[in-house]
Scaffold this motif. Structure first.
Motif, PDB file in Angstrom:
ATOM      1  N   CYS A 111       4.694  16.965  -8.555  1.00 20.33           N
ATOM      2  CA  CYS A 111       4.202  18.167  -9.235  1.00 20.33           C
ATOM      3  C   CYS A 111       2.698  18.013  -9.401  1.00 20.33           C
ATOM      4  CB  CYS A 111       4.853  18.337 -10.604  1.00 20.33           C
ATOM      5  SG  CYS A 111       6.636  18.567 -10.551  1.00 20.33           S
ATOM      6  N   THR A 122       2.266  26.006  -4.209  1.00 20.50           N
ATOM      7  CA  THR A 122       2.711  24.758  -3.594  1.00 20.50           C
ATOM      8  C   THR A 122       1.835  24.392  -2.406  1.00 20.50           C
ATOM      9  OG1 THR A 122       4.621  23.662  -2.578  1.00 20.50           O
ATOM     10  CG2 THR A 122       4.340  25.984  -2.083  1.00 20.50           C
ATOM     11  N   MET A 192       9.166  26.709   1.496  1.00 23.92           N
ATOM     12  CA  MET A 192       8.829  26.806   0.073  1.00 23.92           C
ATOM     13  C   MET A 192       8.456  28.236  -0.295  1.00 23.92           C
ATOM     14  SD  MET A 192       9.216  23.949  -1.627  1.00 23.92           S
ATOM     15  CE  MET A 192       8.079  24.014  -3.015  1.00 23.92           C
ATOM     16  N   MET A 198       7.633  30.369  -3.687  1.00 29.48           N
ATOM     17  CA  MET A 198       6.385  29.792  -4.199  1.00 29.48           C
ATOM     18  C   MET A 198       5.177  30.343  -3.439  1.00 29.48           C
ATOM     19  SD  MET A 198       7.391  27.620  -6.555  1.00 29.48           S
ATOM     20  CE  MET A 198       6.047  26.467  -6.817  1.00 29.48           C
ATOM     21  N   THR A 223       4.939  20.431  -5.500  1.00 30.30           N
ATOM     22  CA  THR A 223       5.796  21.607  -5.656  1.00 30.30           C
ATOM     23  C   THR A 223       5.124  22.738  -6.430  1.00 30.30           C
ATOM     24  OG1 THR A 223       6.765  20.568  -7.619  1.00 30.30           O
ATOM     25  CG2 THR A 223       7.906  20.261  -5.514  1.00 30.30           C
ATOM     26  N   GLY A 224       4.316  22.402  -7.426  1.00 31.70           N
ATOM     27  CA  GLY A 224       3.667  23.415  -8.244  1.00 31.70           C
ATOM     28  C   GLY A 224       2.864  22.742  -9.354  1.00 31.70           C
ATOM     29  N   ILE A 244      13.993  24.987  -4.812  1.00 29.08           N
ATOM     30  CA  ILE A 244      13.012  24.107  -4.156  1.00 29.08           C
ATOM     31  C   ILE A 244      13.738  23.041  -3.340  1.00 29.08           C
ATOM     32  CG2 ILE A 244      11.229  22.366  -4.568  1.00 29.08           C
ATOM     33  CD1 ILE A 244      10.373  24.034  -7.021  1.00 29.08           C
TER      34      ILE A 244
END
Length: 375
Positions: A111, A122, A192, A198, A223-224, A244
């Motif tokens: 993350c 992402t 993604m 995302m 991922t974020g 995800i």
């Protein structure tokens, strides 16, 4: 003086990577049968922190679910985890797990975080030269886990993840797998965006120690942003974590299919150039003897006594053949010779079929022991 040791380490690791690639019997990246899922951070290394969350918990949840989906959707793929619970794993040990298992793909799940609460979305990183200070800062944040390791000065020959100049060493090593890594990273970003919904921040390069130490195609997925309140809330919800995970699993499936199709096309091309075929029809005939759910290395004992073993993928199965002939009659003769020589197990020969290929596509199948066309 430390710089010379660092440069020497870079050379050693480069040589180790080359050795590992050739150690796989020159079968590197024909298949995608082993995938390592690396849940970032863990134990006393919480990673990035949001207002209500810790990176280590989110990455573990996503990795475990992604592995479950991969095993369910792609039963021929073995999933290996660097951790399956909340524990600290050294960066070089994570790479060691992937290398010792001769994995085909390495995915490190993380993350992101930023001093500002505005960034979101992402991004996927591959090993390479950082082209912006922002990319370098992301690498520094992830590499900082080194400082939590006991004996890290000796283990990494004095590499300091906080010093810009130490990244010169990492940039000396341009991964031998950069093309495959970039290919997978783009597939992952697409998934993604479409599967997890995302915002796509793109594929980037930076000096990540873990990717530097692995000897197979590998990526680091951010991922974020936990520093963005809205995205933190999104990443904390199980439903979104599962999406995800599904995006990661689907990306593995897409990449597996792409790699194996490329290898299949290359095999057909090589066989066509190295073997004598019927020039009038440009057709190839092989003896099909097995249909499997998962792949076997060509050195497997089941192929004892066989020459020119080759496979194609059809209806979710790996279809294995041996022999290579330019006409049906020659293929029939190969089959009869195999029976007489008695070097191949009868269980493979009794149900064998003569498979006709044209331009790499299956045209027909005929039972080798009879004369009836079965397809």
């Amino acid at each position: 003086m430390k710089r010379y040791y660092l440069y020497f380490l870079a050379l050693l690791i480069s040589l180790h990577a080359v050795k590992a690639i050739f150690a796989q019997n020159n079968n590197s990246y024909r298949y995608v049968d082993k995938v390592v899922l690396d849940a970032g951070h863990g134990g006393y290394d919480s990673g990035a922190r949001g207002n209500k969350s810790k990176e280590k918990n989110i990455t573990l949840a996503i990795a475990l679910e992604a592995g479950r989906i991969i095993e369910e959707k792609y039963p021929g793929v073995e999933v290996i985890y660097t951790r399956k619970k909340d524990r600290f794993v050294k960066l070089h040990d994570r790479a060691k797990i992937a290398n010792e298992n001769a994995a085909d793909l390495f995915i490190s799940i993380h993350c992101n975080s930023n001093p500002s609460t505005k960034p979101f979305g992402t991004e996927t990183y591959v090993m390479g030269l950082h082209k912006s200070q922002e990319n370098l800062e992301v690498a520094k944040a992830e590499n900082a886990a080194i400082l939590l390791e006991e004996g890290h000065v000796q283990q990494y020959d004095g590499f300091d993840p906080n010093l810009d100049e130490d990244y010169i060493m990492l940039n000396m090593f341009q991964s031998a797998n950069i093309e495959q890594s970039l290919g997978f990273s783009q597939i992952l970003q697409d998934r993604m965006k479409t599967t997890a919904g995302m915002y796509d921040r793109g594929v980037r390069q930076a000096g990540f120690v873990m990717l530097y130490l692995t000897t197979m195609p590998g990526v680091l997925l951010e991922t974020g942003f936990l520093s963005n309140p809205g995205e933190e809330k999104y990443l904390m919800e199980k439903e979104n974590q599962d999406m995800i995970a599904e995006a990661i699993a689907d990306a593995v499936g897409d990449y597996k299919q792409l790699i194996e199709r490329k290898f299949e096309a290359l095999s057909i091309s090589n066989n066509r150039s190295n073997k004598t075929v019927d020039r009038q029809t440009d057709k190839v005939y092989r003896i099909g003897f097995a249909r499997l759910k998962s792949q076997k290395p060509y050195g497997h004992k089941m192929f004892n006594g066989m020459k020119d073993v080759w496979h194609y993928y059809e209806n979710g199965q790996y279809c294995y053949t041996f022999g290579h002939a330019g006409s049906f009659d020659k293929a029939k003769a190969l089959y009869q010779k195999a029976i007489l020589e008695d070097k191949i197990k009868w269980k493979y020969l009794k149900s064998a079929e003569i498979v006709e290929f044209e331009e790499g596509k299956v045209i027909s199948k005929t039972k080798a022991a009879g004369s009836g066309n079965i397809e």
